[in-house]
Design a protein around this motif. Structure first.
Motif, PDB file in Angstrom:
ATOM      1  N   SER A   5      23.966  39.341  44.903  1.00 28.92           N
ATOM      2  CA  SER A   5      23.048  39.666  43.777  1.00 28.92           C
ATOM      3  C   SER A   5      24.185  39.789  42.619  1.00 28.92           C
ATOM      4  O   SER A   5      25.247  39.813  42.652  1.00 28.92           O
ATOM      5  N   VAL A   6      23.747  39.812  41.344  1.00 35.62           N
ATOM      6  CA  VAL A   6      24.393  40.035  40.169  1.00 35.62           C
ATOM      7  C   VAL A   6      25.370  40.997  40.286  1.00 35.62           C
ATOM      8  O   VAL A   6      26.430  41.025  39.805  1.00 35.62           O
ATOM      9  N   ASN A   7      24.912  42.417  40.680  1.00 35.15           N
ATOM     10  CA  ASN A   7      25.904  43.530  40.919  1.00 35.15           C
ATOM     11  C   ASN A   7      26.903  43.139  41.756  1.00 35.15           C
ATOM     12  O   ASN A   7      28.043  43.636  41.285  1.00 35.15           O
ATOM     13  N   ASP A   8      26.848  42.480  42.658  1.00 33.66           N
ATOM     14  CA  ASP A   8      27.812  42.197  43.627  1.00 33.66           C
ATOM     15  C   ASP A   8      28.902  41.322  42.799  1.00 33.66           C
ATOM     16  O   ASP A   8      30.227  41.314  43.041  1.00 33.66           O
ATOM     17  N   VAL A   9      28.547  40.471  42.259  1.00 37.50           N
ATOM     18  CA  VAL A   9      29.255  39.506  41.430  1.00 37.50           C
ATOM     19  C   VAL A   9      30.233  40.508  40.267  1.00 37.50           C
ATOM     20  O   VAL A   9      31.259  40.010  40.309  1.00 37.50           O
ATOM     21  N   GLY A  10      29.297  41.004  39.724  1.00 38.08           N
ATOM     22  CA  GLY A  10      30.005  42.036  38.864  1.00 38.08           C
ATOM     23  C   GLY A  10      31.201  42.817  39.317  1.00 38.08           C
ATOM     24  O   GLY A  10      32.205  43.064  38.664  1.00 38.08           O
ATOM     25  N   MET A  11      30.697  43.522  40.508  1.00 36.90           N
ATOM     26  CA  MET A  11      31.861  44.224  41.307  1.00 36.90           C
ATOM     27  C   MET A  11      33.065  43.308  41.552  1.00 36.90           C
ATOM     28  O   MET A  11      34.221  43.946  41.600  1.00 36.90           O
ATOM     29  N   ASP A  12      32.737  42.086  42.096  1.00 37.49           N
ATOM     30  CA  ASP A  12      33.771  41.086  42.311  1.00 37.49           C
ATOM     31  C   ASP A  12      34.667  40.971  41.301  1.00 37.49           C
ATOM     32  O   ASP A  12      35.819  40.905  41.349  1.00 37.49           O
ATOM     33  N   VAL A  13      34.121  40.754  40.130  1.00 34.08           N
ATOM     34  CA  VAL A  13      34.701  40.198  38.827  1.00 34.08           C
ATOM     35  C   VAL A  13      35.562  41.515  38.569  1.00 34.08           C
ATOM     36  O   VAL A  13      36.962  41.442  38.047  1.00 34.08           O
ATOM     37  N   ASP A  14      35.042  42.829  38.430  1.00 36.79           N
ATOM     38  CA  ASP A  14      35.715  44.007  38.260  1.00 36.79           C
ATOM     39  C   ASP A  14      36.898  44.109  39.211  1.00 36.79           C
ATOM     40  O   ASP A  14      38.224  44.385  38.789  1.00 36.79           O
ATOM     41  N   TRP A  15      36.775  43.877  40.475  1.00 37.41           N
ATOM     42  CA  TRP A  15      37.787  43.868  41.663  1.00 37.41           C
ATOM     43  C   TRP A  15      38.733  43.148  41.354  1.00 37.41           C
ATOM     44  O   TRP A  15      40.151  43.281  41.288  1.00 37.41           O
ATOM     45  N   GLN A  16      38.405  41.688  40.903  1.00 39.09           N
ATOM     46  CA  GLN A  16      39.539  40.813  40.720  1.00 39.09           C
ATOM     47  C   GLN A  16      40.170  41.119  39.197  1.00 39.09           C
ATOM     48  O   GLN A  16      41.479  41.032  39.149  1.00 39.09           O
ATOM     49  N   GLY A  17      39.619  41.763  38.344  1.00 38.21           N
ATOM     50  CA  GLY A  17      40.323  42.261  37.098  1.00 38.21           C
ATOM     51  C   GLY A  17      41.355  43.327  37.607  1.00 38.21           C
ATOM     52  O   GLY A  17      42.414  43.206  36.996  1.00 38.21           O
ATOM     53  N   GLU A  18      40.856  44.160  38.117  1.00 31.92           N
ATOM     54  CA  GLU A  18      41.806  45.137  38.714  1.00 31.92           C
ATOM     55  C   GLU A  18      43.011  44.851  39.574  1.00 31.92           C
ATOM     56  O   GLU A  18      44.089  44.964  39.310  1.00 31.92           O
ATOM     57  N   ARG A  19      42.617  43.733  40.384  1.00 26.86           N
ATOM     58  CA  ARG A  19      43.945  43.186  41.097  1.00 26.86           C
ATOM     59  C   ARG A  19      44.714  42.322  40.207  1.00 26.86           C
ATOM     60  O   ARG A  19      45.961  42.364  40.375  1.00 26.86           O
ATOM     61  N   ILE A  20      44.233  41.483  39.329  1.00 28.72           N
ATOM     62  CA  ILE A  20      45.124  40.844  38.274  1.00 28.72           C
ATOM     63  C   ILE A  20      45.936  41.831  37.452  1.00 28.72           C
ATOM     64  O   ILE A  20      47.129  41.838  37.343  1.00 28.72           O
ATOM     65  N   ALA A  21      45.351  43.099  37.247  1.00 26.32           N
ATOM     66  CA  ALA A  21      46.184  43.980  36.312  1.00 26.32           C
ATOM     67  C   ALA A  21      47.350  44.575  37.195  1.00 26.32           C
ATOM     68  O   ALA A  21      48.372  44.742  36.857  1.00 26.32           O
ATOM     69  N   TYR A  22      46.985  44.986  38.377  1.00 22.76           N
ATOM     70  CA  TYR A  22      47.737  45.392  39.567  1.00 22.76           C
ATOM     71  C   TYR A  22      48.951  44.398  39.685  1.00 22.76           C
ATOM     72  O   TYR A  22      50.054  44.873  39.649  1.00 22.76           O
ATOM     73  N   LEU A  23      48.548  43.098  39.868  1.00 21.85           N
ATOM     74  CA  LEU A  23      49.832  42.112  40.249  1.00 21.85           C
ATOM     75  C   LEU A  23      50.505  41.983  38.666  1.00 21.85           C
ATOM     76  O   LEU A  23      51.765  41.739  39.197  1.00 21.85           O
ATOM     77  N   GLU A  24      49.684  42.003  37.704  1.00 24.61           N
ATOM     78  CA  GLU A  24      50.609  41.904  36.447  1.00 24.61           C
ATOM     79  C   GLU A  24      51.503  43.113  36.359  1.00 24.61           C
ATOM     80  O   GLU A  24      52.705  43.071  35.979  1.00 24.61           O
ATOM     81  N   SER A  25      51.227  44.397  36.947  1.00 25.33           N
ATOM     82  CA  SER A  25      52.133  45.644  36.552  1.00 25.33           C
ATOM     83  C   SER A  25      52.980  45.426  37.614  1.00 25.33           C
ATOM     84  O   SER A  25      54.246  45.671  37.565  1.00 25.33           O
ATOM     85  N   VAL A  26      52.786  45.042  38.820  1.00 24.30           N
ATOM     86  CA  VAL A  26      53.851  44.475  39.790  1.00 24.30           C
ATOM     87  C   VAL A  26      55.019  43.519  39.267  1.00 24.30           C
ATOM     88  O   VAL A  26      56.012  43.667  39.387  1.00 24.30           O
ATOM     89  N   ARG A  27      54.309  42.515  38.655  1.00 27.18           N
ATOM     90  CA  ARG A  27      55.297  41.520  38.188  1.00 27.18           C
ATOM     91  C   ARG A  27      56.220  42.003  37.041  1.00 27.18           C
ATOM     92  O   ARG A  27      57.531  41.749  37.005  1.00 27.18           O
ATOM     93  N   SER A  28      55.503  42.820  36.175  1.00 31.72           N
ATOM     94  CA  SER A  28      56.366  43.374  35.056  1.00 31.72           C
ATOM     95  C   SER A  28      57.337  44.403  35.693  1.00 31.72           C
ATOM     96  O   SER A  28      58.484  44.277  35.199  1.00 31.72           O
ATOM     97  N   ASP A  29      56.875  45.245  36.590  1.00 34.92           N
ATOM     98  CA  ASP A  29      58.042  46.112  37.163  1.00 34.92           C
ATOM     99  C   ASP A  29      59.021  45.251  37.918  1.00 34.92           C
ATOM    100  O   ASP A  29      60.421  45.496  37.738  1.00 34.92           O
ATOM    101  N   LEU A  30      58.876  44.109  38.589  1.00 33.77           N
ATOM    102  CA  LEU A  30      59.871  43.442  39.058  1.00 33.77           C
ATOM    103  C   LEU A  30      60.830  42.525  38.143  1.00 33.77           C
ATOM    104  O   LEU A  30      61.799  42.622  38.321  1.00 33.77           O
TER     105      LEU A  30
END
Length: 133
Positions: A5-30
């Motif tokens: 449903s739309v809510n699942d897609v939204g959560m997926d998008v939020d989760w992907q955004g968080e993952r990207i932000a996390y990976l960006e912070s790891v990349r920045s730390d590295l």
């Protein structure tokens, strides 16, 4: 919400955004850690080069000092040898002069003895002449 449903897609998008932000912070730390290590490595290389250059300069200085000390030792040894040779020559010259003086004195004594022998021979000849007359 139902799966897909739309809510699942939204959560997926939020989760992907968080993952990207996390990976960006790891990349920045590295990237920061990598830059810090690169800086540390460059600093260490500069220190080692500086230390090596300093050590080379110090070794060169020590070699120069040892060469100067060796030259001084050779100079002193040669001077000492020259002084000893000069002293030996002076001693030999003094002894030679003393021997010459002694020889001259013996020659003078010999001449004196020869004169006495002549006088004694004349006296003896005179006495023999008196006895035969």
């Amino acid at each position: 919400p139902t799966p897909g449903s739309v809510n699942d897609v939204g959560m997926d998008v939020d989760w992907q955004g968080e993952r990207i932000a996390y990976l960006e912070s790891v990349r920045s730390d590295l990237a920061r850690k990598l830059e810090a290590e690169r800086h540390d490595r460059e600093t260490l290389i500069k220190e080692l080069r500086g230390r090596t250059a300093t050590e080379v300069r110090e070794m060169s200085r020590q070699v120069a000092v040892m060469k100067a000390e060796r030259a001084d030792f050779i100079r002193l040894t040669q001077t000492k040898a020259q002084e000893e040779v000069a002293e030996a020559k002076r001693g030999a010259e003094t002894e030679s002069n003393a021997l010459k003086d002694e020889l001259e004195a013996l020659r003078g004594r010999n001449r004196g003895l020869e004169l006495k022998i002549e006088v004694l021979n004349r006296d003896l000849a005179h006495k023999i002449g008196e006895c035969t007359e």
